[in-house]
Design a protein around this motif. Structure first.
Motif, mmCIF file in Angstrom:
data_model
loop_
_atom_site.group_PDB
_atom_site.id
_atom_site.type_symbol
_atom_site.label_atom_id
_atom_site.label_comp_id
_atom_site.label_asym_id
_atom_site.label_seq_id
_atom_site.Cartn_x
_atom_site.Cartn_y
_atom_site.Cartn_z
ATOM 1 N N ARG A 25 11.261 -0.944 3.091
ATOM 2 C CA ARG A 25 10.193 -1.850 2.674
ATOM 3 C C ARG A 25 10.751 -3.115 2.031
ATOM 4 N N SER A 26 11.897 -3.008 1.414
ATOM 5 C CA SER A 26 12.513 -4.172 0.775
ATOM 6 C C SER A 26 13.052 -5.175 1.789
ATOM 7 N N ASN A 64 2.154 -2.964 10.150
ATOM 8 C CA ASN A 64 3.510 -3.140 9.624
ATOM 9 C C ASN A 64 3.720 -2.497 8.252
ATOM 10 N N ALA A 65 2.638 -2.052 7.619
ATOM 11 C CA ALA A 65 2.720 -1.302 6.357
ATOM 12 C C ALA A 65 3.673 -1.949 5.345
ATOM 13 N N PHE A 66 3.539 -3.273 5.185
ATOM 14 C CA PHE A 66 4.488 -3.949 4.292
ATOM 15 C C PHE A 66 3.991 -4.091 2.859
ATOM 16 N N GLY A 67 2.732 -3.735 2.594
ATOM 17 C CA GLY A 67 2.231 -3.747 1.230
ATOM 18 C C GLY A 67 2.126 -5.146 0.639
ATOM 19 N N ASP A 121 4.191 -6.763 -1.166
ATOM 20 C CA ASP A 121 5.435 -7.530 -1.027
ATOM 21 C C ASP A 121 5.498 -8.241 0.320
ATOM 22 N N GLY A 122 4.935 -7.611 1.347
ATOM 23 C CA GLY A 122 4.912 -8.252 2.657
ATOM 24 C C GLY A 122 4.054 -9.502 2.651
ATOM 25 N N LEU A 123 2.951 -9.455 1.906
ATOM 26 C CA LEU A 123 2.109 -10.653 1.791
ATOM 27 C C LEU A 123 2.865 -11.782 1.121
ATOM 28 N N LYS A 124 3.720 -11.448 0.160
ATOM 29 C CA LYS A 124 4.544 -12.478 -0.475
ATOM 30 C C LYS A 124 5.490 -13.105 0.547
ATOM 31 N N GLY A 125 5.871 -12.313 1.556
ATOM 32 C CA GLY A 125 6.774 -12.813 2.588
ATOM 33 C C GLY A 125 6.132 -13.840 3.513
#
Length: 501
Positions: A93-94, A122-125, A127-131
């Protein structure tokens, strides 16, 4: 990179779809870990100067591979559509936010103007939105029309980040004289809850351009539903409204009913399994009675309203199920009155096997409106016919009125489907077997999760005169290996019957 991996990629590249500016690697199952693993892919991209769409779904992308692809994207200023769902299977996830920042940064550097962005599954949570936060705020997304983030595990935090990014993007684009006009928003199964939904409602109200909103299974209750309903009123072009499997209760449903009065372009409403309660059902029935300019039928669900263009014109209305919504007797009566006012009262008759079949359970009343399905099935469309048959059969229960209604409908539908040509009847049966998962089919025909009622309906059907011996033999051939399903169910039912004696 191992030689067999290079060979696999080369084979995939030889089969890629290229056309209409699209380069497609969808579902190739490639494990792209580093720069070396994407050399061939990048070569294809570089040799495609008019690239407008890039499909990477169904592959798995590491950080180093993402950096290499990003480098190639920096020169793709014509890119408009990024289909990047299910792209990080097996990744930490990181890793995902870093990979997304690389790709987003390249899009911004290139000057691309996106219209479609799909990052579903993509189940990125959060943190993925921050990406992708900076990408969504940037001019590269000021032209965005479709945003798909289904099943990404955003949570409340991710919902807030997304809302802020959309609001900022709208503000910046408005300053340039061309405000963000998002048309399609899909974010089901994201655990947004009330806070995330309310934050997004602010963004939706500001944009006012939405045509489709899909937010099923997000744990939203009446507070979030009220906020969303208020926002929907500011999107007059809304056509599809899908909040399936959230918890409306009375307050949320009343707010949605009020919103619908302002949405004259709505075509599909899906409030399945939303616990609308009796008062909510009455409010929705009032909207139905007034009439909405609906152009097409919504997919059957636990609460699907298929509404007519005008109360006097219900030619599009053919299937309504309202189970699982605790409508109560008042709600049932209100809906019956609404149908009567639209000249559809004869379809409902009374609360009997030819009209409403309802039973009281712990949650209230379940309601089944039985309409003439036999007139709606068409042997020339075997996939749709099989889907309708299985949906009807799924409503089967041992309660006498429901059982009779379902079996009579099954008989009417199958008589029509099996009375045509041999070719059409076998096409229908083949589609049925594929949807049941007993036969491998071509394309992406959806398979259903079988329930005992469907098997019992087939058991009933093959004993009828209209079900010819060669049709029964075909079903038996494929279903014989699943005989344990029948045996276990009938053994259970037999024990139930014995215990009631």
């Amino acid at each position: 990179m191992a030689s067999d991996d290079i060979a696999q990629l080369a084979d995939v590249l030889s089969k890629i779809h290229v056309g209409d500016g699209e380069l497609g690697f969808k579902g190739s199952g490639l494990k792209l870990d580093n720069a070396e693993s994407v050399e061939e892919l990048i070569r294809e991209m570089e040799q495609y100067p008019g690239l407008r769409a890039l499909r990477l779904e169904g592959n798995t992308l590491g950080v180093d591979a993402a950096r290499a692809i990003a480098k190639a994207l920096e020169s793709k200023d014509l890119l408009q559509r990024c289909y990047w769902s299910d792209m990080f299977t097996g990744r930490l996830r990181s890793e995902i936010p870093t990979a997304l920042r690389c790709l987003g940064g390249a899009l911004m550097s290139s000057g691309a103007r996106l219209t479609d962005l799909d990052l579903s599954d993509n189940a990125f949570g959060p943190d993925g939105l921050k990406g992708i936060e900076q990408l969504l705020k940037s001019p590269s997304c000021h032209t965005l029309q479709e945003l798909r983030l289904n099943n990404c595990g955003m949570g409340i935090g991710g919902g807030k980040i997304l809302a802020e990014a959309l609001i900022e993007g709208h503000s910046q684009s408005s300053a340039y004289g061309a405000p963000l006009k998002l048309r399609v928003f899909i974010a089901g199964r994201n655990r947004l809850e009330n806070e995330g939904a309310s934050a997004l409602a602010n963004a939706f109200q500001l944009m006012g351009s939405l045509e489709e909103v899909h937010m099923p299974q997000n744990g939203i209750n009446h507070a979030g539903v009220v906020a969303l309903a208020s926002a929907m009123q500011h999107n007059p072009e809304l056509r599809v409204l899908n909040f399936n499997d959230n918890t409306f209760t009375k307050r949320g449903t009343l707010a949605m009913a009020q919103a619908l009065r302002h949405l004259r372009n709505v075509q599909v409403i899906n409030f399945g399994d939303c616990l609308v309660r009796s008062e909510g059902a009455i409010a929705l029935a009032a909207v139905l009675r007034e009439g909405l300019p609906i152009l097409k039928v919504s997919s059957p669900s636990k609460f699907s309203l298929c509404l007519p263009r005008h109360p006097a014109d219900c030619s599009f209305l053919f299937y309504v199920t309202l189970t699982g919504n605790s409508l109560g007797e008042e709600g049932c009566e209100a809906l019956r009155e609404a149908m009567k006012n639209m000249n559809k009262g004869s379809m409902l008759a009374s609360l009997s096997l030819l009209g409403y079949v309802y039973k009281q359970n712990l949650c209230g009343y379940n309601l089944f409106i039985k309409l003439p399905f036999s007139h709606q099935v068409d042997a020339s469309d075997p996939h749709k016919a099989a889907d309708i048959l299985l949906k009807i059969a799924s409503l089967y229960s041992e309660e006498p009125e429901t059982k009779t209604a379902v079996l009579e409908t099954i008989d009417a539908v199958l008589k029509k489907l099996l009375s045509g040509s041999v070719f059409q009847s076998y096409c229908f049966l083949s589609s049925l077997l594929v949807m049941m998962g007993l036969l491998k089919g071509e394309g992406k025909m959806k398979k259903v999760s079988l329930v005992p009622g469907q098997l019992l309906c087939l058991e009933h059907a093959i004993q009828q005169e209209y079900f010819l011996q060669h049709h029964a033999a075909l079903l038996h051939t494929f279903m014989s290996k699943y005989s344990i399903i029948f045996i276990s169910h009938f053994t259970y039912q037999s024990n139930v019957n014995k215990s009631s004696l």
